[in-house]
Write a protein that holds these residues in place. Structure first.
Motif, PDB file in Angstrom:
ATOM      1  N   GLY A 345       6.445   3.771 -11.680  1.00 36.59           N
ATOM      2  CA  GLY A 345       6.842   3.257 -10.374  1.00 36.59           C
ATOM      3  C   GLY A 345       6.351   4.098  -9.222  1.00 36.59           C
ATOM      4  N   TYR A 347       3.620   5.781  -9.066  1.00 40.39           N
ATOM      5  CA  TYR A 347       2.193   5.525  -8.859  1.00 40.39           C
ATOM      6  C   TYR A 347       1.988   4.171  -8.181  1.00 40.39           C
ATOM      7  N   ARG A 348       2.797   3.163  -8.542  1.00 36.21           N
ATOM      8  CA  ARG A 348       2.665   1.856  -7.880  1.00 36.21           C
ATOM      9  C   ARG A 348       2.999   1.952  -6.400  1.00 36.21           C
ATOM     10  N   GLU A 349       3.931   2.842  -6.059  1.00 38.28           N
ATOM     11  CA  GLU A 349       4.317   2.999  -4.656  1.00 38.28           C
ATOM     12  C   GLU A 349       3.175   3.549  -3.797  1.00 38.28           C
ATOM     13  N   TRP A 351       0.334   2.425  -3.472  1.00 37.22           N
ATOM     14  CA  TRP A 351      -0.438   1.326  -2.916  1.00 37.22           C
ATOM     15  C   TRP A 351       0.316   0.589  -1.794  1.00 37.22           C
ATOM     16  N   GLN A 552       6.635  10.296  -5.279  1.00 38.03           N
ATOM     17  CA  GLN A 552       5.289  10.008  -4.800  1.00 38.03           C
ATOM     18  C   GLN A 552       4.484  11.284  -4.598  1.00 38.03           C
TER      19      GLN A 552
END
Length: 582
Positions: A345, A347-349, A351, A552
């Motif tokens: 999650g 890593y997805r943040e 973007w 993050q």
């Protein structure tokens, strides 16, 4: 005589561009800061200088700076010399991976290193959390952050690779028959080490110690982030006086003292390095290293690699694990704990631009910016560093230029950034006759090109350090033989030098790229908010509360760590037979 003078003239021209770059983008900004600070009214304020140098606080800061640097250097040598011998004399399994792991910390920004040690040994780090859960402790049992131990451990983490590279490189190219002859004459291992190997390596060891001491002496981020407010080196005190208290004359005085000491240390390092760089018959490292044969050798190698992993690998591994392992609270007021399940999650943040502000871009844009800046820095650093290395190779008479051109490496990146802002806001008076040129200089202050220039100032000394030993270590008879056969200087370079030095050039390019990826101090002052780099994005996340921001930061730090590790692996792949400092 005319031919010799022509050669000297061409060699001098090679140094012209690096010296011009040094003058415009290092000397002028530093002089601008000193003039603004020490001569605000156009007259040197001598009383203020003497008052700063005579104060008890100055002696205390200078004493701590020298003391912590000496302690950190001693621990680095104590740990690094046995490991350098291990890598130099034995064919270790996974050698390139181990060397890459040891080199990665050197080019990581301080914010990433602080995050790594916090993830491992901080109050909410893996070690303290495990001990609290195992023994039911209400408080973290290991106080690490804000201690002298944290400073020393982090300094060794950063600079261990210098000993491994500098001493290990020289050790691996010592003729092993010298040691074998001593053993044949009845000398035991200790006598061989102290009577044969030690004296041959002494200039190299002293050169490595001088360079490690220099980096520890100029430490800023480690002391500020891991040492806490009770510790201050000269670098930290310059920052506090200039930014915190706005006492520019005191900060400039301290900067002068630091620059003088830095130049002395760099001069010592380059002189010592010049003593041990001699023409060598380049042979594969396999010819000097041998396999691990006995159980004692295997045990020694296993113990050395285990220590290396605990000191270097564990903080990096803790950082990577923290980026995929969230934390939660048991109850309000109770310590946080790791949930134990894995998520991507964070890593997805990277973007997502959750703020939606014009001046705040999606974090993944910082990766793109860093790669672009690093590519431009690599090209400029190779041009300047290559010219400087060719201009200095084999010229003892002007070797004092070597430490001069390396001064940006030992100067605070924060000081460099501050110098850019001051110097390019008020261009030199002689430029007033050309208004267009004055406008161009002032526009440079807000241009992304200034970030590339700042990164190049820090990166190109490493290019020189990689290429210069390779140039001076190349057997001069190869050039002479080619010229005897009628080859022109251009043909000698293209047919003889370029094939031999190609890998050194590739290693220098990748190292400059990695140095740019990790630069933080100067970039923080001169980068535009809409073009953040990866270290700036990490610092932004760490400065904001909340588990999401911390996650993050760990994810971005892990991406930077991965890019750097891949770059260092390329260096290990292309480094020609171990030649060159890095």
């Amino acid at each position: 005589m005319r031919t010799r003078m022509g050669k000297v003239g061409r060699r001098d021209l090679l140094l012209a561009l690096p010296l011009l770059f040094f003058s415009l983008f290092y000397a002028y900004p530093i002089i601008s800061i000193l003039r603004l600070s020490l001569m605000p009214a156009g007259v040197l304020e001598g009383e203020a200088i003497l008052r700063t140098l005579g104060s008890p606080s100055f002696r205390k800061v200078l004493g701590f700076t020298v003391g912590q640097a000496a302690l950190s250097t001693a621990v680095t040598l104590l740990l690094g010399l046995p490991l350098a011998g291990l890598f130099a004399r034995y064919q270790l399994p996974g050698r390139r991976l181990w060397q890459a792991m040891a080199t990665v910390p050197f080019v990581l920004p301080t914010v990433v290193v602080a995050a790594a040690f916090t993830a491992l040994l901080g109050p909410r780090g893996w070690v303290n959390q495990a001990l609290m859960a195992l023994f039911g402790l209400p408080e973290p049992p290991i106080p690490f952050v804000n201690t002298l131990t944290a400073i020393v451990v982090a300094h060794v983490f950063y600079n261990l690779t210098l000993v491994l590279r500098i001493v290990g490189n020289a050790w691996s190219h010592l003729d092993p028959t010298l040691e074998m002859a001593a053993r044949t004459l009845g000398a035991d291992r200790w006598r061989v080490l102290t009577r044969v190997t030690g004296p041959l390596l002494l200039p190299t060891i002293l050169a490595a110690a001088a360079l490690v001491f220099l980096f520890d002496f100029t430490s800023f981020g480690v002391v500020l982030l891991l040492g806490g407010p009770q510790y201050a080196t000269l670098e930290v005190e310059i920052y506090r006086q200039a930014v915190g208290l706005f006492r520019l004359p005191a900060a400039a005085t301290l900067a002068l003292v630091q620059l003088a000491l830095n130049f002395a240390l760099l001069y010592l390092y380059t002189r010592l390095q010049a003593r041990w760089v001699v023409p060598l018959e380049w042979r594969p490292e396999a010819s000097t290293g041998r396999p691990l044969r006995t159980w004692r050798e295997r045990l020694m190698a296993g113990l050395g690699l285990a220590i290396l992993f605990l000191w270097i690998g564990m903080p990096l591994l803790a950082l990577a694990l923290r980026s995929v392992t969230p934390m939660t609270l048991r109850k309000p007021g109770e310590p946080a704990y790791y949930t134990g399940w894995i998520t991507l999650g964070y890593y997805r943040e990277l973007w997502i631009n959750r703020r939606g502000a014009v001046t705040y871009v999606a974090p993944i844009e910082a990766v793109r910016n860093s790669l672009l800046f690093a590519a431009a820095t690599m090209g400029l650093s190779l041009s300047l560093g290559g010219l400087a290395a060719y201009g200095l190779a084999g010229r003892r008479r002007i070797r004092w230029l070597d430490p001069l051109l390396m001064l940006p490496l030992s100067t605070s990146a924060v000081t460099l950034g501050f110098g850019f802002l001051v110097g390019f806001s008020h261009p030199p008076g002689f430029l007033k006759a050309w208004p267009g040129l004055v406008a161009a200089v002032q526009a440079l202050r807000t241009s992304p090109l200034l970030v590339v220039i700042a990164h190049t100032l820090i990166a190109y000394p490493f290019v020189v350090r990689i290429l210069l030993p390779a140039l001076e270590g190349m057997n001069p008879r190869w050039r002479e033989a080619a010229m005897t056969l009628g080859a022109s200087p251009a043909q000698v370079w293209w047919r003889v030098e370029a094939p031999l030095l190609g890998r050194a050039w590739l290693a220098a390019a990748v190292f400059a790229f990695c140095v740019s990826l990790g630069e933080f101090g100067a970039t923080a002052l001169i980068a535009r908010p809409t073009m953040p780099t990866m270290p700036l994005a990490i610092a932004r996340f760490l400065s904001q509360p909340g588990e999401l921001n911390l996650g993050q930061a760990m994810a971005m730090s892990t991406l930077l760590l991965l890019l750097t590790f891949l770059g260092i692996l390329l260096i290990e792949r292309f480094r020609y037979q171990g030649i060159g400092t890095f």
